[in-house]
Scaffold this motif. Sequence first.
Motif, mmCIF file in Angstrom:
data_model
loop_
_atom_site.group_PDB
_atom_site.id
_atom_site.type_symbol
_atom_site.label_atom_id
_atom_site.label_comp_id
_atom_site.label_asym_id
_atom_site.label_seq_id
_atom_site.Cartn_x
_atom_site.Cartn_y
_atom_site.Cartn_z
ATOM 1 N N LYS A 168 1.569 6.933 3.238
ATOM 2 C CA LYS A 168 1.694 5.599 3.843
ATOM 3 C C LYS A 168 0.721 5.396 4.998
ATOM 4 C CE LYS A 168 5.819 4.871 5.354
ATOM 5 N NZ LYS A 168 5.762 5.061 6.807
ATOM 6 N N THR A 169 0.629 6.380 5.896
ATOM 7 C CA THR A 169 -0.251 6.249 7.054
ATOM 8 C C THR A 169 -1.704 6.097 6.628
ATOM 9 O OG1 THR A 169 1.230 7.520 8.472
ATOM 10 C CG2 THR A 169 -1.072 7.374 9.159
ATOM 11 N N SER A 170 -2.131 6.906 5.669
ATOM 12 C CA SER A 170 -3.521 6.841 5.194
ATOM 13 C C SER A 170 -3.808 5.489 4.553
ATOM 14 C CB SER A 170 -3.792 7.966 4.193
ATOM 15 O OG SER A 170 -3.648 9.225 4.806
ATOM 16 N N LEU A 171 -2.857 4.974 3.789
ATOM 17 C CA LEU A 171 -3.070 3.683 3.143
ATOM 18 C C LEU A 171 -3.136 2.564 4.172
ATOM 19 C CD1 LEU A 171 -3.395 2.035 0.581
ATOM 20 C CD2 LEU A 171 -0.897 1.871 0.438
ATOM 21 N N LEU A 172 -2.261 2.585 5.168
ATOM 22 C CA LEU A 172 -2.299 1.566 6.214
ATOM 23 C C LEU A 172 -3.636 1.582 6.947
ATOM 24 C CD1 LEU A 172 1.294 1.700 7.722
ATOM 25 C CD2 LEU A 172 0.124 -0.352 6.910
ATOM 26 N N ARG A 173 -4.125 2.771 7.249
ATOM 27 C CA ARG A 173 -5.417 2.883 7.936
ATOM 28 C C ARG A 173 -6.525 2.287 7.069
ATOM 29 N NH1 ARG A 173 -5.986 8.162 8.144
ATOM 30 N NH2 ARG A 173 -4.750 8.426 10.034
ATOM 31 N N ALA A 174 -6.507 2.573 5.766
ATOM 32 C CA ALA A 174 -7.527 2.050 4.861
ATOM 33 C C ALA A 174 -7.428 0.531 4.737
ATOM 34 C CB ALA A 174 -7.390 2.708 3.493
#
Length: 240
Positions: A70-76
């Motif tokens: 989730k965190t990686s997707l939000l950052r992207a």
Amino acid sequence: MSARIRTTTRRPLYALRQHILPPTPSQRSKASWFFHTAEKKYVGAASTAAELPEINVPQIVFIGRTNCGKTSLLRALIYGTDNVPSTHIIRPSSTPGSTKDLRFYSLTAPQTQLVLTDLPGYGYGSSSAQGDAITTFLDASLNIRMVYVLIDAGVGVKPSDRRIVSMLDARAIPWRLVGTKCDKRDVSKRAGTVLAGLLDASAAMRNAPDGPDEVLLTSATAAQGTNELRTAMWRMLVDG
């Protein structure tokens, strides 16, 4: 932070229909412009109703099992995959399940504002307190345009995901499944099968196997599906 939340009217069916219609080139371009130029700000975190920030703009919510990416997707989604600043606003947790609060990020452009809300992960390493925080937020927030339920594509839909969807349905909150970590070799080699499985699971949870639906497969590292997800969010923002 204020305990009072100003809300707008939730229109779930409209949001769902707008989300399914194919985007136009203009919508894709405007979505890209918004996420590229918007002022990005960390609004704050909350673990109780008293700590919830006052929000009077549309929210799009992200939730998923712990370690679903989730965190990686939000950052992207907020920054893209290239040239992410070292001072980016995303606040990742050090270990899966250690985040016990809700986190709010605002994106602001002229005449347009959006809040992305990051809910605590559920499943391994989570706690009942985190579940209570999620329930409190969902009960209090009436300006949610969409909840994206993130599914690790290599793992698939689990009973805990179904319980979350049931919780959203009980509150008439619109939701969509999003497959994550789709760049992994075991997933990318069977992308068609993975997508079909998520579509079947989504339709079954909606009790409408023949109805329209949409599932996006994403990879935060390979930028797969992130532009499509940005466009979907933009459309809900301007058309909802």
